[in-house]
Design a protein around this motif. Structure first.
Motif: not given
Length: 315
Positions: A91-94, A100-103, A142-154, A170-173
């Motif tokens: 999964l690593f680009s480096d 993480l690799k992109e896409h 979602g703005m009006f209809v909320k749904h949960c999702k795992v945030e893979v890319y920080l 540079t840091r990722y959050f």
């Protein structure tokens, strides 16, 4: 390798000539593993929870080993199918930074497992030595209809100090991280003593700054974007701040008076009072005739107007 909520895990590769060895705890039966992980994978996503990425290649090998799917029931427990330590290197680009690799695509490149499932797999199989767990938070979309999702890319943020903006780190959050979390990380990075008072600023491209003064606000709520520059400012010894806050604009801006003097006739001495202002005016609305205008002049003006309308009527 430090597992979430546990101690260091052994990370050596499995020896193909020996029986599989449990990482830390006694490994349960293959059937028990299958039932336990299968149940945990049905966990509902909840905002703020943490989930872990596992390389699909390793997870598919584990599923074959335990006979997770019906079509893999024939070779359950075979030595050749033993997956070995969890390995996310694909999964690593480096490999050094482990970025993480992109896409990457869910289920194709990686699978997501809840914290409890990750901890159990690590306790049974360990992780490849030197690899850090890829942990991500569940965020709402979602703005009006909320749904949960795992945030893979920080979100990538560029951090610097007010007195040395050339030194950018540079840091990722996560979008679910708070401003307080970022400030604590910046204090750690720039070695700011705990007793030193600090403020956090959002720096825009136009060299304008906005103070981030709500520590409980999330990255998403604050509207931070990819590549945003954040500046941390230390309070001076004399109690002042190097970056003085901008003075709020007054609701009543300074008045600007415009004076006009239209001529009603060449013989008239009428004038207009100044009533066009940006604030309150001491005069009445509109234009008013000057009180010094004599009665005879008013009569003369009226007669001029009467003659004008009479000539227009005749034409």
């Amino acid at each position: 390798m430090m597992a979430e909520g546990g101690g260091p895990e052994s990370g050596g590769a499995a020896d193909s000539d020996s029986e599989p060895v449990a990482a830390q705890m006694p490994t349960p039966s293959i059937e028990n593993q299958k039932q336990t992980i299968g149940s945990l994978l049905k966990t509902t996503l909840k905002k703020g929870d943490e989930w872990y990425l596992i390389d699909s290649r390793w997870f598919k090998q584990w599923k074959k080993y335990v006979g997770f799917d019906s079509w893999d029931m024939y070779n359950v427990g075979e030595r050749s199918l033993y997956p070995g330590p969890i390995d996310n290197s694909g999964l690593f680009s480096d490999q050094e930074t482990q970025s993480l690799k992109e896409h990457l695509i869910d289920e194709l490149d990686y699978v997501l497992v809840p914290t409890e499932a990750w901890n159990k797999l690590v306790s049974w199989y360990s992780c490849l030595e030197g690899q850090r767990p890829i942990v991500r938070k569940v965020v709402e979309h979602g703005m009006f209809v909320k749904h949960c999702k795992v945030e893979v890319y920080l979100l990538e943020l560029n951090l610097c100090e007010n007195d040395n903006m050339e030194n950018v780190i540079t840091r990722y959050f996560s979008k679910a991280d708070t401003i307080d979390t970022i400030e604590k990380e910046m204090r750690r990075l720039f070695e700011i003593p705990s007793e030193k008072e600090t403020r956090l600023w959002n720096k825009y491209m136009s060299n304008t700054y906005e103070q981030l003064n709500k520590p409980d606000s999330t990255v998403q709520d604050a509207g931070l974007f990819q590549g945003q520059v954040l500046v941390i400012e230390r309070k001076n010894e004399d109690g002042t701040w190097p970056r003085q806050p901008s003075h709020p604009k007054s609701s009543a801006t300074p008045s600007r008076n415009f004076t006009t003097s239209p001529k009603l006739s060449s013989n008239s001495s009428a004038s207009a009072s100044p009533t066009v202002t940006n604030g309150d005016s001491s005069g009445g609305p509109g234009y008013a005739l000057n009180n010094s205008t004599s009665s005879s002049n008013r009569q003369e003006i009226c007669s001029h107007i009467f003659l004008l309308f009479s000539s227009l009527a005749c034409n």
